[in-house]
Design a protein around this motif. Structure first.
Motif, short mmCIF file in Angstrom:
data_model
loop_
_atom_site.label_atom_id
_atom_site.label_comp_id
_atom_site.label_asym_id
_atom_site.label_seq_id
_atom_site.Cartn_x
_atom_site.Cartn_y
_atom_site.Cartn_z
N VAL A 55 0.86 -1.19 0.00
CA VAL A 55 0.00 0.00 0.00
C VAL A 55 0.89 1.23 0.00
O VAL A 55 1.76 1.38 0.86
CB VAL A 55 -0.93 0.03 1.23
N ILE A 94 -1.56 -0.94 -4.15
CA ILE A 94 -2.71 -0.04 -4.06
C ILE A 94 -2.16 1.35 -3.81
O ILE A 94 -1.39 1.57 -2.87
CB ILE A 94 -3.68 -0.43 -2.92
N ALA A 118 -7.08 -1.43 3.54
CA ALA A 118 -5.91 -1.75 2.72
C ALA A 118 -4.67 -1.87 3.58
O ALA A 118 -3.85 -2.79 3.41
CB ALA A 118 -5.72 -0.69 1.64
#
Length: 271
Positions: A55, A94, A118
């Protein structure tokens, strides 16, 4: 007499069967011991390649402003480097970078469910933040830049950064966290103000000190990449990295991961 012989024969068969069972049991025990010894050995991480969930959160450097391919700045370069590592099968990125975000705004976005989820599911969190906190000082004091104004804002940034890291650790106790340091984007605009490079270094030092309060969090220095390079690494806005700048950033991020050990990231994933 015949009955005695039959009885003796039966006893011999029974003893033989017991002996065979004992030998089988001994063999099974030996094999089990060998398997136990094998599992106790350190099996190379590359023997079982794993998937990594990454992330990226932060400002325009995470969003990838200046990347002419519009594919996420440093992310595609880092993704390629990671997937070339024998221990990694696949990386999933992400990107929650937002242009213009300051540390207080990143802190607010960490409370969003999609970002929280996330981070909770991540193995690696990469942060870029602080550049816009400094830009806020520059814009507010454009005609009278002074060190005191930056020092005051630095205190606010340190508090916000500490809360950001604490929040990430609350969401995910095991993830590896990397904070990408600041570089001086004002070399083209304010090359005569030497204090700006010193201010960047002070903010980077402060960031490292905050990171030092947490386990499994690391600083990625990129200041020297931009300051010492003879090639142009900035986009046409003379502020954000260009494609080559992002490529070198990705290389430095990967270098830090390699130094702390890709294996340690994997082990943290498994805990």
């Amino acid at each position: 007499m015949k009955r005695i012989f039959t009885l003796l024969l039966s006893i011999m068969v029974l003893l033989a069967g017991c002996n065979t069972n004992a030998m089988t049991s001994d063999n099974e025990a030996a094999e089990a011991k060998q398997m136990e010894d094998l599992t106790k050995q350190d099996i190379p991480a590359e023997f079982f390649p794993i998937d990594l969930n990454v992330v990226s959160i932060g400002d325009s450097l995470t969003q990838g402003v200046g990347d002419t391919t519009e594919s996420g700045g440093y992310i595609p370069y880092l993704e390629k480097l990671l997937e070339e590592h024998r221990s990694i099968n696949y990386t999933s990125f992400i990107n929650y970078g937002v242009k213009g975000n300051r540390s207080n705004q990143l802190l607010e976005r960490l409370n969003m469910d999609k970002v929280k989820n996330a981070v909770t599911e991540s193995d690696l969190v990469i942060i870029t933040i602080g550049g816009n906190d400094i830009m806020k000082v520059v814009r507010s004091n454009f005609t009278k830049l002074n060190v005191a104004a930056f020092e005051k804002e630095q205190d606010v940034f340190e508090d916000n950064l500490n809360t950001i890291l604490h929040t990430i650790r609350e969401y995910n106790p095991n993830s590896t966290v990397l904070l990408v340091g600041l570089y001086n984007p004002f070399l083209e605009w304010f090359s005569s103000i030497k204090e700006l490079s010193l201010i960047m270094r002070q903010w980077n030092i402060a960031s490292q000190q905050v990171l030092g309060e947490y386990e499994n969090m690391y600083f990625v220095n990129v200041d020297d990449i931009f300051e010492a390079s003879e090639e142009n690494l900035l986009f046409t806005d003379h502020f954000h990295p260009n494609d080559r700048g992002y490529e070198l950033m990705a290389g430095r991020i990967y270098q830090v991961l390699d130094q702390i050990g890709i294996k340690s990231v994997i082990e943290n994933k498994e805990n």
